[in-house]
Design a protein around this motif. Sequence first.
Motif: not given
Ligand SMILES: CC(C)(COP(=O)(O)OP(=O)(O)OC[C@H]1O[C@@H](n2cnc3c(N)ncnc32)[C@H](O)[C@@H]1OP(=O)(O)O)[C@@H](O)C(=O)NCCC(=O)NCCS
Length: 162
Positions: A61, A59, A158, A87-90, A154-155
């Motif tokens: 957010m 998760t 942020t 999306g690509r990764t989300s 969301r973006k």
């Molecule tokens: C989730 C995690 C792997 C993302 O890593 P990251 O390097 O920040 O990832 P990226 O910047 O490449 O973004 C990943 C995806 O999130 C999306 N994203 C990032 N910030 C976003 C925001 N503010 N709003 C919407 N989407 C967002 C990106 O667009 C991307 O999606 P896409 O590939 O579909 O376009 C990392 O932040 C993490 O490990 N967080 C902790 C997760 C966790 O422990 N959760 C609780 C337990 S499950």
Amino acid sequence: MPYPKGDKRVSDSITEITKLIQYRDINGGNRLFGGRLMEWIDEAAGVAAMRHCGGDAVTLMVDSLKFKHGAFINDIVVLIAKVTYVGRTSMEVRVDTYVEDKGSGIRRAINHAYLTCVHVDENGRPKPIEYGIIPEGITEQAEYEGARKRIAIRKQRTAEGF
Ligand SMILES: CC(C)(COP(=O)(O)OP(=O)(O)OC[C@H]1O[C@@H](n2cnc3c(N)ncnc32)[C@H](O)[C@@H]1OP(=O)(O)O)[C@@H](O)C(=O)NCCC(=O)NCCS
């Protein structure tokens, strides 16, 4: 049968969790503890995301959670999660929570939430999702189109430090 790489339907990710509210789930006001509901929402969303991406997901957010109605001891609570956008990764996952009336079976909505989950590799890094999504019918299509707007919001939030 394993999925061929390609698209999945929204219905492929649907995850339903049913809970009976017990004393350990309620707060001092004799209501369902909001944190417990958040835990269940996160669990349901995580399973839906994993069902769609076919691997691990975390998760990133949770959008605002509005508690429209309370729930109480011995209530049947039903959570239904589904992936609405990929999306690509989300993935965006919507979770609807209801209290089910024991007599009629009618479900009253008490909460809905959108979560953003990210498909991750064995090192916890974002990994491209191999399956697109097929929104079917006007409700799923509206959710899909709405997701584009929600992602932009969301973006923006942020970027503004929310
Ligand atoms: C989730 C995690 C792997 C993302 O890593 P990251 O390097 O920040 O990832 P990226 O910047 O490449 O973004 C990943 C995806 O999130 C999306 N994203 C990032 N910030 C976003 C925001 N503010 N709003 C919407 N989407 C967002 C990106 O667009 C991307 O999606 P896409 O590939 O579909 O376009 C990392 O932040 C993490 O490990 N967080 C902790 C997760 C966790 O422990 N959760 C609780 C337990 S499950």
